[in-house]
Write an enzyme that holds these catalytic residues in place. Structure first.
Site, PDB file in Angstrom:
ATOM      1  N   HIS A 123       0.805  -1.227   0.000  1.00  0.00           N
ATOM      2  CA  HIS A 123       0.000   0.000   0.000  1.00  0.00           C
ATOM      3  C   HIS A 123       0.835   1.273   0.000  1.00  0.00           C
ATOM      4  O   HIS A 123       0.293   2.366  -0.038  1.00  0.00           O
ATOM      5  CB  HIS A 123      -0.961   0.029   1.192  1.00  0.00           C
ATOM      6  CG  HIS A 123      -0.284   0.305   2.521  1.00  0.00           C
ATOM      7  ND1 HIS A 123       0.411  -0.662   3.203  1.00  0.00           N
ATOM      8  CD2 HIS A 123      -0.187   1.433   3.265  1.00  0.00           C
ATOM      9  CE1 HIS A 123       0.894  -0.140   4.323  1.00  0.00           C
ATOM     10  NE2 HIS A 123       0.560   1.138   4.382  1.00  0.00           N
TER      11      HIS A 123
HETATM   12  C1  UD1 Z   1      -1.892   5.911   5.780  1.00  0.00           C
HETATM   13  C2  UD1 Z   1      -0.552   6.375   6.341  1.00  0.00           C
HETATM   14  C3  UD1 Z   1       0.455   5.239   6.252  1.00  0.00           C
HETATM   15  C4  UD1 Z   1      -0.075   3.973   6.877  1.00  0.00           C
HETATM   16  C5  UD1 Z   1      -1.439   3.625   6.315  1.00  0.00           C
HETATM   17  C6  UD1 Z   1      -2.000   2.477   7.089  1.00  0.00           C
HETATM   18  C7  UD1 Z   1       0.118   8.745   6.114  1.00  0.00           C
HETATM   19  C8  UD1 Z   1       0.935   9.692   5.323  1.00  0.00           C
HETATM   20  N1  UD1 Z   1      -0.002   7.499   5.585  1.00  0.00           N
HETATM   21  O1  UD1 Z   1      -1.705   5.642   4.396  1.00  0.00           O
HETATM   22  O2  UD1 Z   1       1.636   5.605   6.930  1.00  0.00           O
HETATM   23  O3  UD1 Z   1       0.813   2.920   6.606  1.00  0.00           O
HETATM   24  O4  UD1 Z   1      -2.322   4.756   6.459  1.00  0.00           O
HETATM   25  O5  UD1 Z   1      -2.946   1.763   6.348  1.00  0.00           O
HETATM   26  O6  UD1 Z   1      -0.392   9.092   7.144  1.00  0.00           O
HETATM   27  N2  UD1 Z   1      -8.941   5.547   1.678  1.00  0.00           N
HETATM   28  C9  UD1 Z   1     -10.159   4.895   1.733  1.00  0.00           C
HETATM   29  N3  UD1 Z   1     -10.705   4.683   2.957  1.00  0.00           N
HETATM   30  C10 UD1 Z   1     -10.126   5.076   4.092  1.00  0.00           C
HETATM   31  C11 UD1 Z   1      -8.895   5.758   4.028  1.00  0.00           C
HETATM   32  C12 UD1 Z   1      -8.311   5.971   2.804  1.00  0.00           C
HETATM   33  O7  UD1 Z   1     -10.735   4.515   0.717  1.00  0.00           O
HETATM   34  O8  UD1 Z   1     -10.681   4.827   5.166  1.00  0.00           O
HETATM   35  C13 UD1 Z   1      -8.315   5.763   0.343  1.00  0.00           C
HETATM   36  C14 UD1 Z   1      -8.572   7.147  -0.199  1.00  0.00           C
HETATM   37  O9  UD1 Z   1      -8.673   7.035  -1.593  1.00  0.00           O
HETATM   38  C15 UD1 Z   1      -7.308   7.881   0.158  1.00  0.00           C
HETATM   39  C16 UD1 Z   1      -6.241   6.796   0.079  1.00  0.00           C
HETATM   40  O10 UD1 Z   1      -6.903   5.619   0.503  1.00  0.00           O
HETATM   41  O11 UD1 Z   1      -7.042   8.949  -0.703  1.00  0.00           O
HETATM   42  C17 UD1 Z   1      -5.042   7.077   0.942  1.00  0.00           C
HETATM   43  O12 UD1 Z   1      -5.414   7.341   2.287  1.00  0.00           O
HETATM   44  P1  UD1 Z   1      -4.399   8.125   3.291  1.00  0.00           P
HETATM   45  O13 UD1 Z   1      -4.996   8.165   4.653  1.00  0.00           O
HETATM   46  O14 UD1 Z   1      -3.962   9.383   2.665  1.00  0.00           O
HETATM   47  O15 UD1 Z   1      -3.123   7.254   3.304  1.00  0.00           O
HETATM   48  P2  UD1 Z   1      -2.910   5.691   3.389  1.00  0.00           P
HETATM   49  O16 UD1 Z   1      -2.371   5.234   2.083  1.00  0.00           O
HETATM   50  O17 UD1 Z   1      -4.122   5.023   3.951  1.00  0.00           O
HETATM   51  N1  UDP Z   2      -4.076  -5.563   9.037  1.00  0.00           N
HETATM   52  C1  UDP Z   2      -5.381  -6.049   9.172  1.00  0.00           C
HETATM   53  N2  UDP Z   2      -6.058  -6.408   8.037  1.00  0.00           N
HETATM   54  C2  UDP Z   2      -5.507  -6.329   6.796  1.00  0.00           C
HETATM   55  C3  UDP Z   2      -4.182  -5.825   6.671  1.00  0.00           C
HETATM   56  C4  UDP Z   2      -3.495  -5.441   7.816  1.00  0.00           C
HETATM   57  O1  UDP Z   2      -5.915  -6.163  10.287  1.00  0.00           O
HETATM   58  O2  UDP Z   2      -6.169  -6.680   5.823  1.00  0.00           O
HETATM   59  C5  UDP Z   2      -3.351  -5.135  10.244  1.00  0.00           C
HETATM   60  C6  UDP Z   2      -2.042  -5.847  10.486  1.00  0.00           C
HETATM   61  O3  UDP Z   2      -2.247  -7.001  11.274  1.00  0.00           O
HETATM   62  C7  UDP Z   2      -1.203  -4.789  11.185  1.00  0.00           C
HETATM   63  C8  UDP Z   2      -1.720  -3.472  10.623  1.00  0.00           C
HETATM   64  O4  UDP Z   2      -2.994  -3.776  10.051  1.00  0.00           O
HETATM   65  O5  UDP Z   2      -1.435  -4.796  12.578  1.00  0.00           O
HETATM   66  C9  UDP Z   2      -0.792  -2.915   9.591  1.00  0.00           C
HETATM   67  O6  UDP Z   2      -1.394  -1.831   8.976  1.00  0.00           O
HETATM   68  P1  UDP Z   2      -0.912  -1.230   7.599  1.00  0.00           P
HETATM   69  O7  UDP Z   2      -0.174  -2.253   6.821  1.00  0.00           O
HETATM   70  O8  UDP Z   2      -2.117  -0.621   6.981  1.00  0.00           O
HETATM   71  O9  UDP Z   2       0.005  -0.015   8.035  1.00  0.00           O
HETATM   72  P2  UDP Z   2       1.550   0.146   8.421  1.00  0.00           P
HETATM   73  O10 UDP Z   2       1.865  -0.803   9.503  1.00  0.00           O
HETATM   74  O11 UDP Z   2       2.346  -0.072   7.166  1.00  0.00           O
HETATM   75  O12 UDP Z   2       1.630   1.578   8.830  1.00  0.00           O
END
Ligand code: UD1
Ligand code: UDP
Length: 371
Positions: free
Chosen positions: A206
Protein backbone atom coordinates in the site's frame (compact mmCIF):
# COMPACT_ATOMS: atom_id res chain seq x y z
CA UNK A 1 -3.17 11.28 38.42
CA UNK A 2 -2.32 12.37 34.89
CA UNK A 3 -5.14 12.87 32.40
CA UNK A 4 -4.16 11.47 29.00
CA UNK A 5 -5.55 12.35 25.58
CA UNK A 6 -4.92 9.73 22.89
CA UNK A 7 -5.00 10.63 19.20
CA UNK A 8 -5.50 7.94 16.57
CA UNK A 9 -6.71 7.89 13.00
CA UNK A 10 -5.64 4.86 10.98
CA UNK A 11 -5.80 1.05 11.10
CA UNK A 12 -2.30 0.46 12.51
CA UNK A 13 -2.77 3.11 15.21
CA UNK A 14 -6.05 1.56 16.36
CA UNK A 15 -4.41 -1.88 16.55
CA UNK A 16 -1.17 -0.79 18.21
CA UNK A 17 -2.87 1.54 20.68
CA UNK A 18 -5.49 -1.05 21.65
CA UNK A 19 -3.29 -2.52 24.42
CA UNK A 20 -2.69 1.00 25.81
CA UNK A 21 -6.39 1.88 25.75
CA UNK A 22 -7.33 -1.39 27.43
CA UNK A 23 -4.65 -0.89 30.07
CA UNK A 24 -5.98 2.65 30.74
CA UNK A 25 -9.41 1.10 31.29
CA UNK A 26 -8.02 -1.68 33.51
CA UNK A 27 -6.09 0.76 35.69
CA UNK A 28 -8.91 3.31 35.70
CA UNK A 29 -6.66 5.98 34.22
CA UNK A 30 -8.42 9.16 33.11
CA UNK A 31 -8.18 9.24 29.30
CA UNK A 32 -9.99 10.56 26.26
CA UNK A 33 -9.89 9.25 22.72
CA UNK A 34 -9.64 11.60 19.73
CA UNK A 35 -10.20 10.01 16.31
CA UNK A 36 -9.00 12.15 13.42
CA UNK A 37 -11.02 10.25 10.78
CA UNK A 38 -7.96 9.74 8.53
CA UNK A 39 -9.28 6.20 7.98
CA UNK A 40 -13.06 5.97 7.75
CA UNK A 41 -13.94 2.97 5.58
CA UNK A 42 -15.68 0.41 7.78
CA UNK A 43 -12.98 -2.23 7.12
CA UNK A 44 -10.06 0.09 7.97
CA UNK A 45 -11.68 1.62 11.04
CA UNK A 46 -14.89 0.57 12.81
CA UNK A 47 -14.28 -3.20 12.51
CA UNK A 48 -11.22 -2.79 14.71
CA UNK A 49 -13.11 -0.86 17.41
CA UNK A 50 -15.76 -3.59 17.40
CA UNK A 51 -13.44 -6.57 17.32
CA UNK A 52 -10.91 -5.20 19.79
CA UNK A 53 -13.77 -4.07 22.05
CA UNK A 54 -12.47 -0.53 22.24
CA UNK A 55 -14.57 2.36 23.55
CA UNK A 56 -16.01 4.64 20.88
CA UNK A 57 -13.91 7.80 20.47
CA UNK A 58 -14.90 10.72 22.70
CA UNK A 59 -14.21 13.06 19.79
CA UNK A 60 -14.30 12.35 16.07
CA UNK A 61 -12.89 14.93 13.67
CA UNK A 62 -14.10 13.13 10.50
CA UNK A 63 -11.28 14.72 8.48
CA UNK A 64 -11.25 12.05 5.76
CA UNK A 65 -9.01 11.92 2.69
CA UNK A 66 -7.49 15.17 1.40
CA UNK A 67 -4.10 16.34 0.18
CA UNK A 68 -1.59 15.67 2.95
CA UNK A 69 -1.24 19.36 3.79
CA UNK A 70 -4.97 19.97 3.99
CA UNK A 71 -5.56 16.75 5.90
CA UNK A 72 -2.85 17.51 8.45
CA UNK A 73 -3.97 21.13 8.83
CA UNK A 74 -7.61 20.14 9.44
CA UNK A 75 -6.48 17.61 12.05
CA UNK A 76 -4.24 20.13 13.84
CA UNK A 77 -7.08 22.66 14.09
CA UNK A 78 -9.56 20.04 15.30
CA UNK A 79 -7.20 18.50 17.87
CA UNK A 80 -6.22 21.94 19.20
CA UNK A 81 -9.87 22.87 19.83
CA UNK A 82 -10.40 19.70 21.82
CA UNK A 83 -7.19 20.05 23.84
CA UNK A 84 -8.05 23.65 24.73
CA UNK A 85 -11.45 22.50 25.92
CA UNK A 86 -10.49 19.39 27.86
CA UNK A 87 -7.02 20.35 29.17
CA UNK A 88 -5.35 16.94 29.41
CA UNK A 89 -1.87 16.77 30.97
CA UNK A 90 -0.34 14.83 28.11
CA UNK A 91 -1.15 13.88 24.54
CA UNK A 92 -0.21 10.43 23.30
CA UNK A 93 0.34 9.51 19.65
CA UNK A 94 1.57 6.27 18.03
CA UNK A 95 3.58 5.69 14.88
CA UNK A 96 4.19 7.88 11.85
CA UNK A 97 0.97 8.86 10.08
CA UNK A 98 -0.35 12.34 9.33
CA UNK A 99 -2.61 11.95 12.39
CA UNK A 100 0.53 11.55 14.52
CA UNK A 101 2.21 14.64 13.12
CA UNK A 102 -1.00 16.64 13.60
CA UNK A 103 -1.23 15.56 17.24
CA UNK A 104 2.43 16.46 17.80
CA UNK A 105 2.06 19.94 16.33
CA UNK A 106 -1.21 20.64 18.18
CA UNK A 107 0.38 19.64 21.51
CA UNK A 108 3.51 21.63 20.80
CA UNK A 109 1.60 24.83 19.95
CA UNK A 110 -0.24 24.57 23.28
CA UNK A 111 2.97 23.76 25.16
CA UNK A 112 1.42 20.49 26.22
CA UNK A 113 3.44 17.37 26.97
CA UNK A 114 3.60 14.84 24.17
CA UNK A 115 4.27 11.10 24.38
CA UNK A 116 5.29 9.24 21.22
CA UNK A 117 4.74 5.49 21.11
CA UNK A 118 7.04 3.77 18.59
CA UNK A 119 9.61 6.55 18.66
CA UNK A 120 13.02 6.37 17.02
CA UNK A 121 12.18 4.44 13.85
CA UNK A 122 14.09 5.65 10.81
CA UNK A 123 14.01 4.53 7.18
CA UNK A 124 16.39 7.34 6.19
CA UNK A 125 14.21 7.77 3.11
CA UNK A 126 12.80 11.28 3.18
CA UNK A 127 10.63 10.53 0.16
CA UNK A 128 8.32 8.62 2.48
CA UNK A 129 5.85 11.00 4.10
CA UNK A 130 6.09 8.87 7.24
CA UNK A 131 9.82 9.58 7.68
CA UNK A 132 9.20 13.31 8.03
CA UNK A 133 6.29 12.61 10.37
CA UNK A 134 8.51 10.44 12.59
CA UNK A 135 11.43 12.82 12.77
CA UNK A 136 9.27 15.87 13.52
CA UNK A 137 7.22 14.02 16.11
CA UNK A 138 10.30 12.65 17.88
CA UNK A 139 11.86 16.09 18.04
CA UNK A 140 8.66 17.52 19.50
CA UNK A 141 7.98 14.77 22.06
CA UNK A 142 8.70 14.91 25.79
CA UNK A 143 8.44 11.14 26.26
CA UNK A 144 9.79 8.93 23.50
CA UNK A 145 8.76 5.29 23.86
CA UNK A 146 11.34 3.55 21.71
CA UNK A 147 10.71 -0.14 20.98
CA UNK A 148 14.32 -1.40 20.72
CA UNK A 149 17.95 -0.57 21.52
CA UNK A 150 18.35 0.37 17.84
CA UNK A 151 15.58 2.96 17.99
CA UNK A 152 17.06 4.36 21.21
CA UNK A 153 20.38 4.62 19.38
CA UNK A 154 18.84 6.54 16.47
CA UNK A 155 17.32 9.03 18.92
CA UNK A 156 20.61 9.48 20.77
CA UNK A 157 22.39 10.09 17.49
CA UNK A 158 19.97 12.97 16.83
CA UNK A 159 20.90 14.51 20.20
CA UNK A 160 17.52 13.96 21.78
CA UNK A 161 17.70 14.47 25.53
CA UNK A 162 18.47 11.09 27.15
CA UNK A 163 15.92 11.73 29.93
CA UNK A 164 13.12 11.74 27.41
CA UNK A 165 13.92 8.34 25.93
CA UNK A 166 12.40 5.15 27.34
CA UNK A 167 12.96 1.71 25.81
CA UNK A 168 9.65 -0.11 26.27
CA UNK A 169 9.30 -2.64 23.46
CA UNK A 170 6.57 -2.23 20.86
CA UNK A 171 2.86 -2.48 21.70
CA UNK A 172 2.48 -4.60 18.56
CA UNK A 173 3.80 -7.53 20.65
CA UNK A 174 1.15 -6.88 23.33
CA UNK A 175 -1.52 -6.84 20.61
CA UNK A 176 -0.30 -10.07 18.97
CA UNK A 177 0.01 -11.89 22.32
CA UNK A 178 -3.46 -10.72 23.35
CA UNK A 179 -5.09 -11.91 20.13
CA UNK A 180 -3.16 -14.79 18.55
CA UNK A 181 -4.96 -17.58 20.40
CA UNK A 182 -8.32 -15.82 20.01
CA UNK A 183 -7.63 -15.71 16.28
CA UNK A 184 -6.93 -19.46 16.27
CA UNK A 185 -10.15 -20.14 18.13
CA UNK A 186 -12.53 -17.69 16.52
CA UNK A 187 -11.38 -16.95 12.99
CA UNK A 188 -12.73 -19.07 10.15
CA UNK A 189 -10.84 -17.11 7.49
CA UNK A 190 -8.92 -20.11 6.16
CA UNK A 191 -12.11 -22.11 5.53
CA UNK A 192 -13.83 -19.04 4.11
CA UNK A 193 -11.02 -18.44 1.60
CA UNK A 194 -10.50 -22.16 0.93
CA UNK A 195 -6.92 -22.19 2.27
CA UNK A 196 -4.88 -24.87 4.01
CA UNK A 197 -2.38 -24.00 6.76
CA UNK A 198 1.07 -23.40 5.24
CA UNK A 199 -0.26 -23.74 1.69
CA UNK A 200 -0.49 -20.11 0.61
CA UNK A 201 1.50 -16.88 0.46
CA UNK A 202 0.15 -13.69 2.03
CA UNK A 203 0.97 -10.31 0.55
CA UNK A 204 0.12 -6.66 1.13
CA UNK A 205 1.26 -3.51 -0.65
CA UNK A 206 0.00 0.00 0.00
CA UNK A 207 3.01 2.37 0.12
CA UNK A 208 2.71 5.25 -2.38
CA UNK A 209 6.23 4.51 -3.69
CA UNK A 210 5.00 1.05 -4.75
CA UNK A 211 1.33 1.35 -5.64
CA UNK A 212 1.18 4.87 -7.06
CA UNK A 213 3.74 3.91 -9.70
CA UNK A 214 2.49 1.58 -12.46
CA UNK A 215 5.86 0.00 -13.15
CA UNK A 216 6.65 -0.81 -9.51
CA UNK A 217 3.15 -2.04 -8.77
CA UNK A 218 3.10 -4.28 -11.85
CA UNK A 219 6.61 -5.60 -11.09
CA UNK A 220 5.85 -6.51 -7.48
CA UNK A 221 2.60 -8.25 -8.46
CA UNK A 222 4.48 -10.19 -11.12
CA UNK A 223 7.21 -11.16 -8.63
CA UNK A 224 4.72 -12.40 -6.02
CA UNK A 225 2.71 -14.23 -8.67
CA UNK A 226 5.80 -15.94 -10.14
CA UNK A 227 6.74 -17.09 -6.65
CA UNK A 228 3.24 -18.52 -6.10
CA UNK A 229 3.36 -20.33 -9.44
CA UNK A 230 6.84 -21.78 -8.77
CA UNK A 231 5.75 -23.07 -5.37
CA UNK A 232 2.26 -24.10 -6.47
CA UNK A 233 0.72 -21.79 -3.86
CA UNK A 234 -2.05 -19.21 -4.06
CA UNK A 235 -1.09 -15.66 -3.23
CA UNK A 236 -3.69 -13.89 -1.08
CA UNK A 237 -3.69 -10.09 -1.20
CA UNK A 238 -6.04 -8.19 1.13
CA UNK A 239 -5.95 -4.97 -0.80
CA UNK A 240 -5.81 -1.51 0.79
CA UNK A 241 -8.21 0.99 -0.89
CA UNK A 242 -5.30 3.15 -2.01
CA UNK A 243 -3.83 0.20 -3.96
CA UNK A 244 -7.22 -0.86 -5.26
CA UNK A 245 -7.80 2.62 -6.70
CA UNK A 246 -4.36 2.48 -8.34
CA UNK A 247 -5.12 -0.80 -10.13
CA UNK A 248 -7.79 0.96 -12.18
CA UNK A 249 -6.14 4.34 -12.51
CA UNK A 250 -2.76 2.95 -13.58
CA UNK A 251 -4.16 0.08 -15.62
CA UNK A 252 -2.19 -2.53 -13.68
CA UNK A 253 -2.97 -6.25 -14.30
CA UNK A 254 -3.47 -8.65 -11.44
CA UNK A 255 -1.92 -11.99 -12.47
CA UNK A 256 -4.17 -15.04 -12.03
CA UNK A 257 -2.11 -16.55 -9.21
CA UNK A 258 -3.01 -13.60 -6.99
CA UNK A 259 -6.40 -13.55 -5.25
CA UNK A 260 -7.54 -10.10 -4.20
CA UNK A 261 -9.65 -9.95 -1.06
CA UNK A 262 -11.07 -7.09 1.01
CA UNK A 263 -8.99 -5.71 3.89
CA UNK A 264 -9.43 -8.25 6.68
CA UNK A 265 -10.48 -7.88 10.30
CA UNK A 266 -7.62 -8.13 12.76
CA UNK A 267 -8.25 -11.70 14.01
CA UNK A 268 -8.67 -12.97 10.46
CA UNK A 269 -5.54 -11.18 9.33
CA UNK A 270 -3.52 -12.49 12.28
CA UNK A 271 -4.62 -16.05 11.43
CA UNK A 272 -3.74 -15.51 7.76
CA UNK A 273 -0.30 -14.29 8.81
CA UNK A 274 0.32 -17.09 11.31
CA UNK A 275 -0.33 -19.86 8.77
CA UNK A 276 1.21 -18.34 5.64
CA UNK A 277 4.25 -20.12 4.15
CA UNK A 278 5.75 -16.68 3.60
CA UNK A 279 4.66 -13.04 3.73
CA UNK A 280 5.58 -10.39 1.14
CA UNK A 281 4.76 -6.87 2.26
CA UNK A 282 5.63 -3.18 2.27
CA UNK A 283 3.78 -2.61 5.56
CA UNK A 284 5.66 -1.66 8.71
CA UNK A 285 3.37 -3.43 11.16
CA UNK A 286 3.24 -6.60 9.10
CA UNK A 287 7.06 -6.92 9.01
CA UNK A 288 6.92 -6.82 12.83
CA UNK A 289 4.03 -9.26 13.13
CA UNK A 290 5.62 -11.78 10.74
CA UNK A 291 8.76 -11.66 12.89
CA UNK A 292 6.76 -12.11 16.13
CA UNK A 293 4.74 -14.99 14.66
CA UNK A 294 7.82 -16.79 13.27
CA UNK A 295 6.79 -16.48 9.61
CA UNK A 296 9.47 -15.64 6.99
CA UNK A 297 9.01 -12.26 5.35
CA UNK A 298 10.28 -10.47 2.27
CA UNK A 299 9.87 -6.72 2.29
CA UNK A 300 8.91 -5.16 -1.02
CA UNK A 301 11.02 -2.07 -0.39
CA UNK A 302 14.65 -0.98 -0.58
CA UNK A 303 14.92 0.02 3.08
CA UNK A 304 13.15 -0.61 6.34
CA UNK A 305 12.73 1.25 9.60
CA UNK A 306 12.54 -2.20 11.23
CA UNK A 307 16.19 -3.37 10.70
CA UNK A 308 15.86 -5.59 13.79
CA UNK A 309 13.73 -8.01 11.74
CA UNK A 310 16.58 -8.41 9.27
CA UNK A 311 19.24 -8.71 11.96
CA UNK A 312 17.42 -11.62 13.62
CA UNK A 313 17.01 -13.35 10.24
CA UNK A 314 13.23 -12.94 9.92
CA UNK A 315 13.07 -10.55 6.99
CA UNK A 316 14.86 -9.60 3.79
CA UNK A 317 14.67 -6.49 1.61
CA UNK A 318 13.82 -7.43 -1.97
CA UNK A 319 12.37 -4.27 -3.52
CA UNK A 320 9.92 -4.75 -6.39
CA UNK A 321 12.04 -6.53 -9.01
CA UNK A 322 10.40 -9.93 -9.76
CA UNK A 323 13.67 -11.88 -9.76
CA UNK A 324 14.83 -10.40 -6.48
CA UNK A 325 11.44 -11.19 -4.95
CA UNK A 326 11.63 -14.87 -5.92
CA UNK A 327 15.31 -15.38 -5.06
CA UNK A 328 14.89 -13.56 -1.71
CA UNK A 329 11.80 -15.62 -0.91
CA UNK A 330 13.64 -18.88 -1.63
CA UNK A 331 16.49 -17.76 0.59
CA UNK A 332 14.09 -16.95 3.42
CA UNK A 333 12.22 -20.24 2.99
CA UNK A 334 15.48 -22.21 3.31
CA UNK A 335 16.29 -20.69 6.72
CA UNK A 336 15.27 -21.80 10.20
CA UNK A 337 12.51 -19.71 11.77
CA UNK A 338 13.69 -19.92 15.37
CA UNK A 339 14.72 -16.26 15.66
CA UNK A 340 14.02 -14.24 18.80
CA UNK A 341 11.44 -11.48 18.57
CA UNK A 342 13.33 -8.19 19.08
CA UNK A 343 10.29 -6.04 19.93
CA UNK A 344 9.86 -6.86 23.62
CA UNK A 345 7.91 -9.27 25.74
CA UNK A 346 4.39 -7.88 25.40
CA UNK A 347 4.28 -5.47 28.34
CA UNK A 348 4.99 -2.25 26.43
CA UNK A 349 1.57 -0.74 27.24
CA UNK A 350 2.10 -1.29 30.97
CA UNK A 351 5.59 0.22 30.81
CA UNK A 352 4.36 3.25 28.87
CA UNK A 353 1.54 3.92 31.29
CA UNK A 354 3.80 3.40 34.30
CA UNK A 355 5.88 6.27 32.98
CA UNK A 356 2.98 8.53 32.03
CA UNK A 357 0.37 8.00 34.68
CA UNK A 358 2.25 9.76 37.45
CA UNK A 359 4.01 12.13 35.12
CA UNK A 360 4.50 15.68 36.35
CA UNK A 361 4.02 17.59 33.12
CA UNK A 362 7.47 18.56 31.87
CA UNK A 363 6.47 21.71 30.01
CA UNK A 364 4.13 23.11 32.67
CA UNK A 365 6.88 22.62 35.25
CA UNK A 366 9.38 24.41 33.06
CA UNK A 367 6.95 27.31 32.58
CA UNK A 368 6.29 27.56 36.33
CA UNK A 369 10.03 27.70 36.97
CA UNK A 370 10.37 30.57 34.51
CA UNK A 371 7.59 32.68 36.09
C1 UD1 B 1 -1.89 5.91 5.78
C2 UD1 B 1 -0.55 6.38 6.34
C3 UD1 B 1 0.45 5.24 6.25
C4 UD1 B 1 -0.07 3.97 6.88
C5 UD1 B 1 -1.44 3.63 6.31
C6 UD1 B 1 -2.00 2.48 7.09
C7 UD1 B 1 0.12 8.74 6.11
C8 UD1 B 1 0.93 9.69 5.32
N1 UD1 B 1 0.00 7.50 5.58
O1 UD1 B 1 -1.70 5.64 4.40
O2 UD1 B 1 1.64 5.60 6.93
O3 UD1 B 1 0.81 2.92 6.61
O4 UD1 B 1 -2.32 4.76 6.46
O5 UD1 B 1 -2.95 1.76 6.35
O6 UD1 B 1 -0.39 9.09 7.14
N2 UD1 B 1 -8.94 5.55 1.68
C9 UD1 B 1 -10.16 4.89 1.73
N3 UD1 B 1 -10.71 4.68 2.96
C10 UD1 B 1 -10.13 5.08 4.09
C11 UD1 B 1 -8.90 5.76 4.03
C12 UD1 B 1 -8.31 5.97 2.80
O7 UD1 B 1 -10.74 4.51 0.72
O8 UD1 B 1 -10.68 4.83 5.17
C13 UD1 B 1 -8.32 5.76 0.34
C14 UD1 B 1 -8.57 7.15 -0.20
O9 UD1 B 1 -8.67 7.04 -1.59
C15 UD1 B 1 -7.31 7.88 0.16
C16 UD1 B 1 -6.24 6.80 0.08
O10 UD1 B 1 -6.90 5.62 0.50
O11 UD1 B 1 -7.04 8.95 -0.70
C17 UD1 B 1 -5.04 7.08 0.94
O12 UD1 B 1 -5.41 7.34 2.29
P1 UD1 B 1 -4.40 8.12 3.29
O13 UD1 B 1 -5.00 8.17 4.65
O14 UD1 B 1 -3.96 9.38 2.67
O15 UD1 B 1 -3.12 7.25 3.30
P2 UD1 B 1 -2.91 5.69 3.39
O16 UD1 B 1 -2.37 5.23 2.08
O17 UD1 B 1 -4.12 5.02 3.95
N1 UDP C 1 -4.08 -5.56 9.04
C1 UDP C 1 -5.38 -6.05 9.17
N2 UDP C 1 -6.06 -6.41 8.04
C2 UDP C 1 -5.51 -6.33 6.80
C3 UDP C 1 -4.18 -5.83 6.67
C4 UDP C 1 -3.49 -5.44 7.82
O1 UDP C 1 -5.91 -6.16 10.29
O2 UDP C 1 -6.17 -6.68 5.82
C5 UDP C 1 -3.35 -5.14 10.24
C6 UDP C 1 -2.04 -5.85 10.49
O3 UDP C 1 -2.25 -7.00 11.27
C7 UDP C 1 -1.20 -4.79 11.18
C8 UDP C 1 -1.72 -3.47 10.62
O4 UDP C 1 -2.99 -3.78 10.05
O5 UDP C 1 -1.44 -4.80 12.58
C9 UDP C 1 -0.79 -2.91 9.59
O6 UDP C 1 -1.39 -1.83 8.98
P1 UDP C 1 -0.91 -1.23 7.60
O7 UDP C 1 -0.17 -2.25 6.82
O8 UDP C 1 -2.12 -0.62 6.98
O9 UDP C 1 0.01 -0.02 8.03
P2 UDP C 1 1.55 0.15 8.42
O10 UDP C 1 1.87 -0.80 9.50
O11 UDP C 1 2.35 -0.07 7.17
O12 UDP C 1 1.63 1.58 8.83
Amino acid sequence: MTKIAIVLGTRPEIIKLSPVIRECERQDIDFELIHTGQHYSENLDQVFFDQLELPEPDYHLKVGSKSHGQQTAAMIAGIEDILVDTEPDILLVQGDTNSVLAGAIAASKLDMDLGHVEAGLRSFNREMPEETNRVLTDHTADHLFAPTAQSVQYLRSENIDENRIHQTGNTVVDAVHQHASLAEKNSSVLQRLGLEQGEYILMTAHRPGNVDDAESFQALLRGMSNLGMDLGLDVIYPIHPRAEASLDELDVDVPEQITLVEPQEYLDFLRLEAHARLIGTDSGGIQEEACILGVPCVTLREETERPETIEVGANMLVGTDPERITSGAYEMLAKATDWTNPFGSGDAAIQILDIMKDEKPVRKQAMNQQT
